[in-house]
Design a protein around this motif. Sequence first.
Motif, short mmCIF file in Angstrom:
data_model
loop_
_atom_site.label_atom_id
_atom_site.label_comp_id
_atom_site.label_asym_id
_atom_site.label_seq_id
_atom_site.Cartn_x
_atom_site.Cartn_y
_atom_site.Cartn_z
N ASN A 31 0.98 -1.22 0.01
CA ASN A 31 0.09 0.02 -0.14
C ASN A 31 0.78 1.33 -0.04
O ASN A 31 1.85 1.36 0.59
N TYR A 50 -3.31 0.24 -3.51
CA TYR A 50 -2.90 -1.27 -2.83
C TYR A 50 -2.20 -2.10 -3.71
O TYR A 50 -2.11 -3.25 -3.33
N SER A 94 2.43 1.47 3.60
CA SER A 94 2.16 0.24 4.64
C SER A 94 2.18 -1.17 3.91
O SER A 94 1.79 -1.24 3.14
N GLY A 96 0.60 -4.83 3.34
CA GLY A 96 -0.72 -5.34 3.11
C GLY A 96 -1.18 -6.16 4.33
O GLY A 96 -0.27 -6.65 5.25
N MET A 97 -2.24 -6.86 4.48
CA MET A 97 -2.59 -7.65 5.57
C MET A 97 -1.72 -8.97 5.77
O MET A 97 -1.78 -9.22 6.68
N GLY A 103 -0.68 -3.07 9.50
CA GLY A 103 -0.45 -2.36 8.33
C GLY A 103 -0.18 -0.88 8.57
O GLY A 103 -0.55 0.15 8.05
N LYS B 94 -7.82 3.45 12.49
CA LYS B 94 -7.77 2.43 11.32
C LYS B 94 -8.86 1.50 11.67
O LYS B 94 -8.39 0.71 12.41
N ASN B 99 -8.11 -0.53 4.87
CA ASN B 99 -6.73 -0.01 4.51
C ASN B 99 -6.61 1.41 5.01
O ASN B 99 -5.20 1.98 4.97
N GLN B 100 -7.56 2.22 5.14
CA GLN B 100 -7.55 3.49 5.23
C GLN B 100 -7.22 3.74 6.50
O GLN B 100 -7.72 3.26 7.69
#
Lengths: 116, 113
Positions: A31, A50, A94, A96-97, A103, B94, B99-100
């Motif tokens: 990201n 992303y 950041s 990713g999951m 993140g 968050k 993701n934000q």
Amino acid sequence: DVKVTQSSRYLVKRTGEKVFLECVQDMDHENMFWYRQDPGLGLRLIYFSYDVKMKEKGDIPEGYSVSREKKERFSLILESASTNQTSMYLCASSPGMSGSLTGELFFGEGSRLTVL
Amino acid sequence: AQSVTQLDSQVPVFEEAPVELRCNYSSSVSVYLFWYVQYPNQGLQLLLKYLSGSTLVKGINGFEAEFNKSQTSFHLRKPSVHISDTAEYFCAVKEQTGNQFYFGTGTSLTVIP
């Protein structure tokens, strides 16, 4: 040490010019984000990505576009700069999951743009 | 979208005095919470984060924050501030499934000698 590098710390441009702000991260993060920071308004999200070639509009995308051709690089483009785009621009990345539970964001030093 | 409120835009405090910077958020879903610090002409650095577990979180430079779910707050504290703590502090939220990040408008901490 992890790093997010923004190509220019300070730029001065004229109204109507095309402006490129470059951001590179060396952490293999999925990201990447572009924020704009103005006094009293905090950080506002312009665009985020992303994945390579993927992008999503943030809260204030008008007047901006982005490009992500490679995973490590995320560019912010002002097609025709205006004086109200004078601001501090912050790039962040950041994981990713799959790479991190939270993140969390890692920021560059910022690019201060003045449009005359 | 989340809403993050930092009620105090400017906080002046004398050196070696305690300080609390307040942050409230609007979410009704599970979130992660962060405090970032920005020194003059620099980007943001992570100060501390709450993920889960103990509601009292310790960060760098002697800062700590307490998560209060019922009040949806995440206030930042330091028992004794230094001149070098003069900076802008941002609270961020968050959602655990997103993701934000959502940022507050920042609190400018000025430590007075």
